[in-house]
Design an enzyme around this catalytic site. Structure first.
Site, PDB file in Angstrom:
ATOM      1  N   ASP A   1       0.963  -1.187  -0.021  1.00  0.00           N
ATOM      2  CA  ASP A   1      -0.026   0.097  -0.080  1.00  0.00           C
ATOM      3  C   ASP A   1       1.048   1.282   0.028  1.00  0.00           C
ATOM      4  O   ASP A   1       1.830   1.415   1.112  1.00  0.00           O
ATOM      5  CB  ASP A   1      -1.038  -0.150   1.181  1.00  0.00           C
ATOM      6  CG  ASP A   1      -1.934   0.866   1.142  1.00  0.00           C
ATOM      7  OD1 ASP A   1      -1.629   2.122   0.862  1.00  0.00           O
ATOM      8  OD2 ASP A   1      -2.985   0.866   1.968  1.00  0.00           O
TER       9      ASP A   1
ATOM     10  N   ASP B   1      -3.335   2.385  -5.376  1.00  0.00           N
ATOM     11  CA  ASP B   1      -2.274   2.463  -4.736  1.00  0.00           C
ATOM     12  C   ASP B   1      -2.120   1.148  -3.876  1.00  0.00           C
ATOM     13  O   ASP B   1      -1.431   1.071  -2.736  1.00  0.00           O
ATOM     14  CB  ASP B   1      -2.104   3.737  -3.669  1.00  0.00           C
ATOM     15  CG  ASP B   1      -3.131   3.701  -2.504  1.00  0.00           C
ATOM     16  OD1 ASP B   1      -4.365   3.014  -2.872  1.00  0.00           O
ATOM     17  OD2 ASP B   1      -2.969   4.307  -1.396  1.00  0.00           O
ATOM     18  N   GLU B   2      -2.772   0.208  -4.262  1.00  0.00           N
ATOM     19  CA  GLU B   2      -2.881  -1.239  -3.386  1.00  0.00           C
ATOM     20  C   GLU B   2      -2.312  -2.366  -4.292  1.00  0.00           C
ATOM     21  O   GLU B   2      -3.061  -2.468  -5.376  1.00  0.00           O
ATOM     22  CB  GLU B   2      -4.032  -1.361  -2.505  1.00  0.00           C
ATOM     23  CG  GLU B   2      -3.980  -0.548  -1.064  1.00  0.00           C
ATOM     24  CD  GLU B   2      -5.218  -0.310  -0.642  1.00  0.00           C
ATOM     25  OE1 GLU B   2      -5.833  -1.667  -0.468  1.00  0.00           O
ATOM     26  OE2 GLU B   2      -5.605   0.539  -0.223  1.00  0.00           O
TER      27      GLU B   2
HETATM   28  N1  DCT Z   1     -10.211   9.235  -0.678  1.00  0.00           N
HETATM   29  C1  DCT Z   1     -11.089  10.263  -0.835  1.00  0.00           C
HETATM   30  N2  DCT Z   1     -12.237  10.459   0.170  1.00  0.00           N
HETATM   31  C2  DCT Z   1     -12.042  10.008   1.224  1.00  0.00           C
HETATM   32  C3  DCT Z   1     -11.318   8.799   1.592  1.00  0.00           C
HETATM   33  C4  DCT Z   1     -10.406   8.545   0.502  1.00  0.00           C
HETATM   34  O1  DCT Z   1     -11.242  10.905  -1.904  1.00  0.00           O
HETATM   35  N3  DCT Z   1     -12.989  10.156   2.130  1.00  0.00           N
HETATM   36  C5  DCT Z   1      -9.286   8.770  -1.503  1.00  0.00           C
HETATM   37  C6  DCT Z   1      -7.858   9.503  -1.217  1.00  0.00           C
HETATM   38  C7  DCT Z   1      -7.031   8.292  -1.678  1.00  0.00           C
HETATM   39  C8  DCT Z   1      -7.764   7.184  -2.007  1.00  0.00           C
HETATM   40  O2  DCT Z   1      -9.095   7.448  -1.886  1.00  0.00           O
HETATM   41  C9  DCT Z   1      -7.473   6.069  -0.987  1.00  0.00           C
HETATM   42  O3  DCT Z   1      -7.648   6.410   0.338  1.00  0.00           O
HETATM   43  P1  DCT Z   1      -6.464   5.849   1.379  1.00  0.00           P
HETATM   44  O4  DCT Z   1      -6.381   4.368   1.266  1.00  0.00           O
HETATM   45  O5  DCT Z   1      -6.644   6.338   2.730  1.00  0.00           O
HETATM   46  O6  DCT Z   1      -5.074   6.456   0.811  1.00  0.00           O
HETATM   47  P2  DCT Z   1      -3.805   7.201   1.210  1.00  0.00           P
HETATM   48  O7  DCT Z   1      -4.130   8.273   1.262  1.00  0.00           O
HETATM   49  O8  DCT Z   1      -2.797   6.445   0.509  1.00  0.00           O
HETATM   50  O9  DCT Z   1      -3.747   6.836   2.686  1.00  0.00           O
HETATM   51  P3  DCT Z   1      -2.542   5.764   3.477  1.00  0.00           P
HETATM   52  O10 DCT Z   1      -1.454   6.440   3.806  1.00  0.00           O
HETATM   53  O11 DCT Z   1      -3.532   5.436   4.817  1.00  0.00           O
HETATM   54  O12 DCT Z   1      -2.595   4.386   2.701  1.00  0.00           O
HETATM   55 CA    CA Z   2      -2.271   4.182   0.598  1.00  0.00          CA
HETATM   56 CA    CA Z   3      -5.365   2.766  -0.010  1.00  0.00          CA
END
Ligand code: DCT
Ligand code: CA
Ligand code: CA
Length: 374
Positions: free
Chosen positions: A14, A115-116
């Protein structure tokens, strides 16, 4: 469903605070400052929500989903804070490059989101978690070396445990849940931390006296079936015991892209010297994936960091570097000035690239010769 024949070793990857980290890589001077990625709704200048943020911003309380106006209020005393509009095209390019790089490292690869990803490394690790740890370290090193980006990695005996391991330590984590330790690892966590349990499921479970993953693991199957149905009820119990038989599923590659930064920002440019090597690189990648493409696009990033692109569909699928190069060259010259006097204030080109897509597969019949690449 049949149990897997050999014990599996799964790695979850991730990318940390991905959108915000892409922006830090693009402009390293913002590292260390609070960075907020905004989705502007357009109604008023500041209406909209925060998509994600980097850790300095998160520490101060700026999290995904909060209104941009609230984020501005929270960061009012931090004038170094950076608010940037979301730039999904750019994040997708970075993501594609990283996924392509880590795809061949395992036996099987599944991209789960921008991103995963999951890698099944059962064979390459010879079933050993120590072997998987070496592979996981290599993944982290390669992403850092090539993209200047950190990620969190988790190792478990199935996708669920790999995901739980990843989520247990961010950013820049590397967590192993050894076989046999699943229940112990999970039982210490609150219910809401189990992947797939949202606030509604959590409330329902609490209504029957279950408030930890450990309690769910021991819950009565019948009670769970009554509350959540014959399928989901028992599945929740299995998950709480760390059981997940879902496979790492390879998905077809949808696109490949290569992008390079020019030696200097340019108003006019002889693209041949940069487009030629990336065309050859893409054609090699096509050949090794046994694919041909039916669409070629160009990507241009200007000094104002805007991304522009143009695409062309080909009449027939190709795997030739020469044809990719020719089509990309035509697209560039119809789109940008390649000679003559540029206008003042015209944005300069900073990065150029080629994307190929619309793939068809080639059966790996005859042996490929060097000519197929050029
Ligand atoms: N996202 C969004 N609104 C939200 C939650 C998430 O637009 N309420 C988007 C932003 C990035 C994507 O979805 C994935 O979110 P995360 O998995 O939290 O990604 P991240 O920013 O990479 O966080 P982390 O460092 O925890 O992996
Ligand atoms: Ca992430
Ligand atoms: Ca993620």
């Amino acid at each position: 469903m049949a149990s897997p024949v050999i014990p599996r070793v799964i790695i979850g990857v991730d990318l940390d605070y991905f959108y915000a980290q892409c922006e830090e890589v693009r402009n390293p001077s913002i590292r260390g400052k609070p960075v907020v990625i905004c989705v502007y709704s357009g109604r008023t200048e500041e209406s909209g929500a925060v998509s994600t943020s980097n850790y300095p911003a998160r520490k101060l309380g700026v999290k995904s989903g909060i209104p941009i106006i609230l984020a501005k209020r929270i960061l009012a005393n931090y004038p170094e804070s950076v608010f940037l509009p979301i730039d999904l095209d750019y994040y997708r390019i970075v993501s594609d490059r990283i996924m392509e790089m880590i795809r061949p490292i395992g036996d099987k690869f599944e991209q789960a989101s921008v991103d995963e990803a999951y890698l099944d490394v059962s064979l390459k690790s010879h079933g050993s978690f120590d072997g998987a740890l070496d592979i996981a370290s290599r993944i982290k090193q390669e992403i850092l070396a090539n993209e200047k980006m950190t990620c969190s990695v988790g190792i478990g005996q199935n996708k669920l445990m790999a995901k739980m391991a990843v989520d247990s330590k961010k950013p820049n984590g590397l967590t192993v849940i050894p076989p046999g330790q699943e229940s112990l690892f999970l039982s210490q966590l609150p219910l809401g931390r189990l992947y797939g349990i949202g606030p509604k499921t959590e409330d329902k479970l609490r209504s029957i006296g279950i408030s930890t993953i450990g309690e769910l693991a021991l819950a009565d199957r019948e009670n769970l079936s009554d509350l959540f149905g014959k399928k989901q009820g028992p599945m929740l119990k299995e998950m709480a015991n760390g059981v997940d038989e879902s496979l790492v599923v390879e998905r077809p590659i949808e696109q490949m892209s290569r992008i390079v930064t020019l030696k200097h920002d340019a108003l006019i440019y002889d693209f041949s010297e940069v487009l030629k090597p990336i065309s050859i690189d893409l054609a090699e990648k096509l050949a090794s994936s046994h694919l041909m493409c039916k669409s070629v696009s160009i990507i241009a990033i200007t000094s104002d960091l805007k991304i522009r692109s143009r695409s062309k569909s080909l009449g027939e699928a190709t795997k030739s570097a020469d044809q990719i190069y020719t089509v990309a060259g035509e697209l560039f010259s119809s789109f940008f000035k390649v000679q003559g006097d540029p206008k003042q204030n015209e944005p300069r080109l900073r990065r150029v690239g080629i994307k190929i897509s619309d793939f068809v597969s080639v059966p790996p019949a005859k042996t490929e010769t060097l000519e197929d690449f050029i």
